[in-house]
Design an enzyme around this catalytic site. Structure first.
Site, mmCIF file in Angstrom:
data_model
loop_
_atom_site.group_PDB
_atom_site.id
_atom_site.type_symbol
_atom_site.label_atom_id
_atom_site.label_comp_id
_atom_site.label_asym_id
_atom_site.label_seq_id
_atom_site.Cartn_x
_atom_site.Cartn_y
_atom_site.Cartn_z
ATOM 1 N N HIS A 290 0.845 -1.191 0.000
ATOM 2 C CA HIS A 290 0.000 0.000 0.000
ATOM 3 C C HIS A 290 0.882 1.243 0.000
ATOM 4 O O HIS A 290 1.697 1.427 0.908
ATOM 5 C CB HIS A 290 -0.885 0.030 1.260
ATOM 6 C CG HIS A 290 -1.941 -1.028 1.284
ATOM 7 N ND1 HIS A 290 -2.295 -1.699 2.437
ATOM 8 C CD2 HIS A 290 -2.727 -1.526 0.303
ATOM 9 C CE1 HIS A 290 -3.251 -2.565 2.155
ATOM 10 N NE2 HIS A 290 -3.523 -2.481 0.868
ATOM 11 N N TYR A 457 3.974 -0.223 5.011
ATOM 12 C CA TYR A 457 4.528 -1.371 5.743
ATOM 13 C C TYR A 457 3.679 -2.628 5.524
ATOM 14 O O TYR A 457 3.615 -3.497 6.398
ATOM 15 C CB TYR A 457 4.640 -1.083 7.257
ATOM 16 C CG TYR A 457 4.982 0.341 7.613
ATOM 17 C CD1 TYR A 457 6.206 0.890 7.232
ATOM 18 C CD2 TYR A 457 4.102 1.148 8.309
ATOM 19 C CE1 TYR A 457 6.525 2.200 7.550
ATOM 20 C CE2 TYR A 457 4.416 2.459 8.631
ATOM 21 C CZ TYR A 457 5.629 2.984 8.241
ATOM 22 O OH TYR A 457 5.939 4.288 8.553
ATOM 23 N N HIS A 458 3.040 -2.746 4.356
ATOM 24 C CA HIS A 458 2.102 -3.839 4.106
ATOM 25 C C HIS A 458 2.534 -4.692 2.920
ATOM 26 O O HIS A 458 1.712 -5.040 2.059
ATOM 27 C CB HIS A 458 0.703 -3.273 3.858
ATOM 28 C CG HIS A 458 0.131 -2.519 5.004
ATOM 29 N ND1 HIS A 458 -0.924 -1.635 4.882
ATOM 30 C CD2 HIS A 458 0.460 -2.519 6.319
ATOM 31 C CE1 HIS A 458 -1.206 -1.120 6.063
ATOM 32 N NE2 HIS A 458 -0.378 -1.636 6.952
ATOM 33 N N ALA A 459 3.781 -5.063 2.827
ATOM 34 C CA ALA A 459 4.270 -5.863 1.704
ATOM 35 C C ALA A 459 3.663 -7.264 1.732
ATOM 36 O O ALA A 459 3.600 -7.904 2.787
ATOM 37 C CB ALA A 459 5.789 -5.952 1.749
#
Length: 537
Positions: A290, A457-459
């Site tokens: 994101h 921080y949403h890999a």
């Protein structure tokens, strides 16, 4: 020799180690490259930015992102027991139910919303009580905000005045709206996967946890995974797995370890001197995240987090009270940037602080920040090895905004933030802008986005589950082309969910534990419901 060797003690690894070791007849080894989660800043919800680029952070970065002014975007990831659940913002969001139904419709039978909901519920100990959508008695505490900042309340009121609906439960029947997020906190302190799942069972005789062990590669006998090679300081180590090796190293670490072990594209591995074991062209591709970009203003009041780490607030924290009990970004919501959409396409945040320069520069005075992220980006990136040395950081390219629709959505999201910021009762609380487009034109907003976009921080999705040619794992998360090897973490998501990814990662691990043990879901409770005191070595 162990029955199961798990690489990575992040959100998924802690869940797996706890659930698999519930069977006293099997032995489980959990390996973590980082150390024990004894840093006191980990426990303080508001302190997560202070953990960036410390010992508990892998401190990764993208390559030069072509649509972001060729900047390298900082990618913090937890290198500690609990992984990023020990270092993140702690917001409890599952995603939209359509996310998981889209997985099922794409060929991942058994992974739709109705399939995963029981695992969300089983993991949860929600202080609001049990319902058709929420659970109590599970390991992971989910709590309401204990301190409601006046600037954040003004943001919510301004958004409501702008026409967004109120929402008291973003994991309830409807995701759209604004309000207060629930957080992974227990009595005002961070609830990580380590504190929720691992510490209460750390003394099980069939569970071994080894920290500061950097996994180098998976060991194979032919095409069967039989163990893990690792290093601790200067000591070379080997761990044998009788039943399975499970990789839970995250969306960056898991594909890297697979490639180091010979699983990937031979034309990329052979030049690095890595002997191919299985040809899987999907390893490291389909990487998603994101994007988030924001605004920042000086505050006309001192009700912010600037200077909040003081003796008085620490005393309040010890009683489970005060501004340090929340992660700071606990006001926000989900919105549609077009009335033609039937579900939200952006997520909103408000932080009572100046959050600039990717959070790497401490605020110099009182401020308020607003931010928005694109919840279902179309752009995908990749991860590649740059060296056969397992300690070398990989090349990570997220390719943010390479699909124009993502930039279009981000522009609309920033425009919405600007409109909220200039609406009462928020605008009268804000001073001069610190971070803001130069004008309201589309070109100025786009320029602002290209210069200030950062990760949420949403890999996810770099070892995706599925049945097509780029699928890395099958529907039971077994790595294709080899035996006795699984990947269980956010990397297996076919696509990134619409919202924070921590809760979905825990649910995936809960389901994976049942798949590995050959059982179906039942309404189960766990002994891992209260914090423990054991510290692994």
């Amino acid at each position: 020799m162990y029955d199961y060797v798990i690489v990575g003690a992040g959100s998924a690894g802690c869940v797996l180690a706890t659930r698999l070791s519930e069977d006293p007849n099997i032995s489980v080894l959990l390996l973590e490259a980082g150390g024990a989660d004894t840093n006191q800043l980990i426990r303080i919800p508001a302190a997560w930015p202070a953990l960036m680029r410390t010992e508990v952070d892998w401190d990764l970065s993208t390559g030069y992102e072509p649509q972001c002014n060729n900047r390298r975007v900082y990618l913090p990831r937890g290198k500690v027991l609990g992984g990023s659940s020990s270092t993140n913002g702690g917001i409890y969001i599952r995603g939209h139910r359509r996310d998981f139904d889209e997985w099922r419709e794409a060929g991942c039978d058994g992974w739709g919303w109705d399939d995963l909901l029981p695992y969300f519920i089983r993991a949860e100990d929600n202080e609001r009580g049990a319902s058709d959508l929420h659970g109590v008695g599970g390991p992971m505490k989910v709590s309401d905000v204990r301190y409601r900042n006046a600037n954040q309340q003004a943001f919510i009121d301004a958004a409501l005045g702008h026409g967004l609906p109120p929402n008291e439960d973003f994991n309830g029947p409807m995701q759209e709206g604004v309000g207060w997020y629930q957080t992974n906190t227990r009595d005002g302190m961070r609830e990580s996967a380590a504190s929720a799942y691992l510490h209460p069972v750390i003394n099980r005789p069939n569970l071994t946890v080894r920290t500061r062990v950097h996994a180098l590669k998976i060991l194979f006998d032919g095409t069967r995974a039989v163990g893990v090679a690792g290093t601790r300081l200067d000591e070379q180590l080997g761990f044998r797995a009788e039943r399975e090796v499970i990789i839970s190293a995250g969306a960056y670490g898991s594909p890297q370890l697979l490639m180091l072990s010979g699983i990937g594209r031979p034309d990329a591995l052979v030049p690095l001197g890595i002997k191919p074991v299985a040809e899987l062209p999907g390893v490291g591709v389909n990487l998603q995240d994101h994007t988030v970009c924001g605004l920042a203003f000086l505050a006309k009041n001192d009700d912010t987090l600037f200077g909040a780490f003081n003796e008085a607030n620490l005393e309040l924290l010890a009683r489970g009270e005060g501004p340090l009990t929340g992660p700071g970004n606990q006001a926000g919501g989900f919105a549609r940037t077009s009335p033609e959409l039937d579900i939200p396409d952006v997520q909103l945040f408000c932080v009572p602080a100046l959050f600039v320069d990717e959070g790497l520069v401490p605020p110099h005075t009182h401020g308020v920040s607003l931010a928005a992220c694109v919840t279902k980006p179309v752009s995908t990136g990749y991860l590649a090895l740059v060296s056969p040395d397992p300690t070398a950081k990989p090349l990570i390219m997220h390719n943010y905004y390479t699909e124009p629709i993502d930039l279009h959505t981000q522009i609309a999201a920033i425009r919405l933030c600007m409109q909220i910021a200039h609406s009462e009762p928020l605008t009268s609380r804000l001073g001069d802008p610190v971070l803001h487009p130069t004008t309201h034109s589309e070109s100025a907003i786009a320029a602002h986005i290209r210069q200030h976009t950062q990760t949420s921080y949403h890999a996810t999705s770099s070892c995706k589950m599925g049945t097509d040619g780029l699928a890395v794992v099958d529907l039971e998360l077994r790595v294709r082309g080899v035996d006795a090897l699984r990947v269980v973490d956010a990397s297996i998501m076919p696509s990134v969910p619409r919202g924070n990814t921590g809760a979905a990662t825990v649910a995936i691990a809960e389901k994976a534990a049942d798949l590995i043990r050959g059982r179906t879901h039942t309404a189960a409770t766990s002994s891992a419901t209260t914090p423990g005191t054991g510290v692994p070595v």
